[in-house]
Design an enzyme around this catalytic site. Structure first.
Site, PDB file in Angstrom:
ATOM      1  N   MET A   8      12.773  27.564  33.686  1.00 29.25           N
ATOM      2  CA  MET A   8      13.634  28.405  34.496  1.00 29.25           C
ATOM      3  C   MET A   8      14.690  29.109  33.650  1.00 29.25           C
ATOM      4  SD  MET A   8      14.332  29.496  37.498  1.00 29.25           S
ATOM      5  CE  MET A   8      15.731  30.210  38.362  1.00 29.25           C
ATOM      6  N   ILE A   9      15.183  30.215  34.152  1.00 30.45           N
ATOM      7  CA  ILE A   9      16.302  30.935  33.536  1.00 30.45           C
ATOM      8  C   ILE A   9      17.444  29.961  33.275  1.00 30.45           C
ATOM      9  CG2 ILE A   9      18.055  32.696  33.973  1.00 30.45           C
ATOM     10  CD1 ILE A   9      15.971  34.070  35.827  1.00 30.45           C
ATOM     11  N   ASP A  83       9.665  31.465  22.648  1.00 31.19           N
ATOM     12  CA  ASP A  83      10.538  31.276  23.799  1.00 31.19           C
ATOM     13  C   ASP A  83       9.954  32.098  24.949  1.00 31.19           C
ATOM     14  OD1 ASP A  83      12.583  31.302  25.643  1.00 31.19           O
ATOM     15  OD2 ASP A  83      14.085  32.158  24.316  1.00 31.19           O
ATOM     16  N   ASP A  89       5.315  35.260  32.044  1.00 31.44           N
ATOM     17  CA  ASP A  89       5.724  36.590  32.502  1.00 31.44           C
ATOM     18  C   ASP A  89       5.025  36.965  33.805  1.00 31.44           C
ATOM     19  OD1 ASP A  89       7.563  37.265  30.578  1.00 31.44           O
ATOM     20  OD2 ASP A  89       6.137  38.300  29.293  1.00 31.44           O
ATOM     21  N   MET A 148      27.661  28.439  32.791  1.00 29.49           N
ATOM     22  CA  MET A 148      28.230  28.123  31.478  1.00 29.49           C
ATOM     23  C   MET A 148      27.833  29.158  30.440  1.00 29.49           C
ATOM     24  SD  MET A 148      27.716  23.961  31.339  1.00 29.49           S
ATOM     25  CE  MET A 148      28.139  23.920  29.590  1.00 29.49           C
ATOM     26  N   GLU A 154      24.425  38.063  35.258  1.00 32.10           N
ATOM     27  CA  GLU A 154      23.654  37.016  35.929  1.00 32.10           C
ATOM     28  C   GLU A 154      24.452  36.268  36.996  1.00 32.10           C
ATOM     29  OE1 GLU A 154      20.620  35.540  32.373  1.00 32.10           O
ATOM     30  OE2 GLU A 154      22.552  34.540  32.622  1.00 32.10           O
TER      31      GLU A 154
END
Length: 219
Positions: A8-9, A83, A89, A148, A154
């Site tokens: 996940m992002i 990464d 994608d 953080m 975002e």
């Protein structure tokens, strides 16, 4: 050797990629984020602007293009860690299609380009990763790390449901759709590989152990 790191992002892919790359002597190819001209527009534009300018589709094409170039460079150097991957994608493209941000026609075009890239990869010396390190975490951990990280584009509260939808489908993507290699699942709720040396060492030990097991299976 080729390793991909998925998840996940904001879950910690870049940090894990860096740690594993340094420990195993692998060159790391990071996701195109800081130099991505479309990513901030994707996150900050209104639905009307996204519809008019087709930012979701353009973003997926940009990632597809940069990822494919990274794969070719990684294969050329022979020992690398990526990464994210092309396989992942496609998951993002399908989520944005589900949300109506990518049209049926755009998804067909995307799938055609992806299929052509995968056919080209089949002719390369390394056709698939040796291992996928999947970073799993609770939604609370993902959001905490995202805040953080501090990328301004975002942070908008309107993005939370988008993040939740992405997060909710990740396990299914790994368990049901990803078939390119073996998977090592790492619980990121319990690890801080940047600030905790014991966590860092545990990660490396488990990655090495998994790779040794894979070598025995193929010997």
């Amino acid at each position: 050797m080729m390793i991909v790191v998925s998840g996940m992002i904001s879950v910690g892919k870049s940090s894990v990629s860096k740690a594993v790359g340094e420990a195993l002597g692998l060159e790391v190819f990071y996701e195109s984020v800081d130099d991505n001209p479309i990513l901030p527009l994707f996150y900050t534009s209104t639905p009307e602007e996204q519809e008019r300018n087709r930012y979701p589709f353009l973003l997926q094409l940009h990632f597809l293009y940069t990822r494919f170039n990274a794969i070719k460079q990684a294969i050329a150097c022979g020992q690398a860690i990526l990464d994210r991957s092309l396989y992942e994608d496609y998951y993002f493209a399908k989520i944005n299609h589900k949300l109506g941000r990518i049209s049926d026609l755009e998804l067909q075009i995307y799938e055609g380009i992806l299929a052509s890239m995968m056919e080209e990869i089949k002719g390369m010396p390394k056709k698939a990763p040796d291992l996928n390190i999947y970073l799993k975490a609770s939604f609370d951990t993902v959001m905490k790390r995202l805040h953080m990280r501090g990328r301004e584009f975002e942070q908008d509260e309107s993005l939370v449901e988008y993040y939740r939808l992405l997060w909710a489908g990740y396990d299914d993507w790994v368990n049901e759709e990803y078939k390119a290699s073996d998977v090592l699942i790492i619980d990121m709720d319990k690890l801080d590989v940047v600030h905790n040396q014991d966590d860092h060492d545990w990660l490396i030990q488990n990655v090495k152990g998994k790779l040794e097991t894979l070598e025995l299976k193929t010997a």
